[in-house]
Design an enzyme around this catalytic site. Structure first.
Site, PDB file in Angstrom:
ATOM      1  N   GLU A  78       0.775  -7.039  -5.228  1.00 62.62           N
ATOM      2  CA  GLU A  78      -0.388  -7.793  -4.744  1.00 62.62           C
ATOM      3  C   GLU A  78      -0.235  -8.139  -3.275  1.00 62.62           C
ATOM      4  O   GLU A  78      -1.205  -8.098  -2.505  1.00 62.62           O
ATOM      5  CB  GLU A  78      -0.557  -9.065  -5.583  1.00 62.62           C
ATOM      6  CG  GLU A  78      -1.873  -9.792  -5.391  1.00 62.62           C
ATOM      7  CD  GLU A  78      -1.864 -10.827  -4.270  1.00 62.62           C
ATOM      8  OE1 GLU A  78      -2.939 -11.371  -3.966  1.00 62.62           O
ATOM      9  OE2 GLU A  78      -0.781 -11.081  -3.702  1.00 62.62           O
ATOM     10  N   ASP A 122       5.008  -9.992  -7.797  1.00 60.52           N
ATOM     11  CA  ASP A 122       5.776  -9.723  -6.585  1.00 60.52           C
ATOM     12  C   ASP A 122       5.721 -10.903  -5.629  1.00 60.52           C
ATOM     13  O   ASP A 122       4.822 -11.753  -5.701  1.00 60.52           O
ATOM     14  CB  ASP A 122       5.283  -8.454  -5.890  1.00 60.52           C
ATOM     15  CG  ASP A 122       3.835  -8.562  -5.413  1.00 60.52           C
ATOM     16  OD1 ASP A 122       2.992  -9.060  -6.193  1.00 60.52           O
ATOM     17  OD2 ASP A 122       3.544  -8.159  -4.265  1.00 60.52           O
TER      18      ASP A 122
END
Length: 363
Positions: free
Chosen positions: A130, A68
């Site tokens: 994350e 991400d």
């Protein structure tokens, strides 16, 4: 062998797939497809993390990155700035954090497979979420991971730039329930949740408390209209410390403070959750991850440069699960900004270091 043109093209391909936190399905599918095309066993666990395995000899090593990116990270248009630097067009981030880490893992695997020769069993974990609290790592299917050592490719700078110390991180959610009333007609019938929350906030740790410890109140949300006594307020924040005892002391102090405020306002109801989000760590002599990585770095002409960082990575979560993790640089700079850029030779160096570590078999 590690190939510049190939790893650069992989990086550019991945950057072309939008993957802001919470919207990682497309990039997860692409990563799973690429890993399977290399012959690995690849799956997505229940949390959507991409996990894979390449069989080898000796104790396994985990290679990890996250898929991400932060915003603004949609429609990224990378451009070259000279022969060795890639930037965005200035309207978005670049996404080297952490598409560069993903590209490194894919390149290392392809090089291992093409060149043959002995290497450790390689396990791969590419996490979701994350950037919004290590969500993927926290919910990863650890039954699929047998490695006790991990290389997390998720730091800025060259591969010798190592996160040698990371903080213990506590988060809190505090909900104040009061009683609403008309602010002009009968305010005395109300119990103002926002005012009570303000008393709580005033006693919570904020700012830099010492060289190792910080606190922050990040969100205060309450009230609906200006002419009503608010019956609800939410306070969310965090504190971090490199020293576990300091973080625990802050947690105890915050709980006592909230109890004191509650006692002053018996008509209100305060619900507080204060919990450790992830443990901190310090790379010490004899740490299994340092023992694997440091000799490899030196053999390739790099001097390990461990240093403390104030943020957490998936490496913190891995260590909480008994996996000795080391977080290394992959050539990115100015991450989380529109000025983010990638130094291609440093990404190549990272891939060479990681491959050499994976080819280091236990004695």
């Amino acid at each position: 062998m590690i190939t510049r043109d190939r790893i650069v093209q992989t990086f550019l391909d991945l950057v072309g797939i939008d993957s802001p936190s919470g919207e990682e399905d497309a990039i997860a599918g692409e990563l799973e497809h690429r890993l399977r095309a290399l012959g690995l066993q690849a799956v997505q666990d229940a949390a959507g993390n991409v996990l894979a395995r390449l069989e080898g000899a000796g104790a396994p090593v985990l290679l990890s990155a996250h898929m991400d990116t932060v915003e603004p990270g949609r429609g990224i248009k990378p451009r070259w700035d000279g022969p060795d630097i890639i930037r965005s067009d200035g309207t978005t981030i670049l996404g080297a954090d952490n598409k560069a880490g993903c590209a490194v893992i894919l390149e290392v695997l392809q090089s291992l497979i093409e060149d043959g020769g002995p290497h450790r069993t390689v396990e791969v974990a590419v996490s979701r979420g994350e950037e919004v609290g290590l969500v993927g790592a926290a919910n990863m299917d650890y039954s699929r991971i047998t490695a006790r050592v991990a290389i997390v490719i998720d730091s800025g700078g060259p591969p010798s730039s190592i996160q040698g110390q990371a903080p213990y991180h506590y988060v809190y959610d505090i909900e104040v329930h009061g009683r609403s009333a008309h602010a002009g007609l009968e305010p005395e019938k109300g119990i103002p949740a926002v005012t009570i929350a303000a008393e709580i906030v005033a006693g919570l740790p904020q700012g830099r408390l010492d060289d190792e410890t910080t606190g922050n109140v990040g969100i205060i949300r309450g009230g609906l209209v200006r002419n009503a006594v608010p019956d609800y307020c939410l306070v969310q924040g965090e504190f971090r410390s490199m020293v576990e005892e300091k973080a625990e002391t802050l947690a105890r102090s915050a709980r006592r403070h909230i109890e004191t405020v509650q006692a002053r306002h018996p008509g209100a109801r305060i619900e507080a959750s204060i919990r450790m989000a992830y443990p901190g760590y310090r790379l010490e002599p004899g740490d299994p991850a340092a023992d694997l990585l440091y000799p490899v770095l030196r053999s390739l002409g790099f001097e390990p440069n461990p240093h403390p960082v104030g943020g957490g990575t998936d490496g913190n979560v891995f260590r909480g699960h008994g996996i000795a993790a080391v977080v290394i640089g992959r050539g990115g700079y100015n991450q989380h900004t529109k000025d983010e850029y990638l130094v291609v030779p440093e990404m190549l160096d990272c891939a060479r270091v990681v491959e050499a570590a994976v080819r280091t078999l236990p004695a």
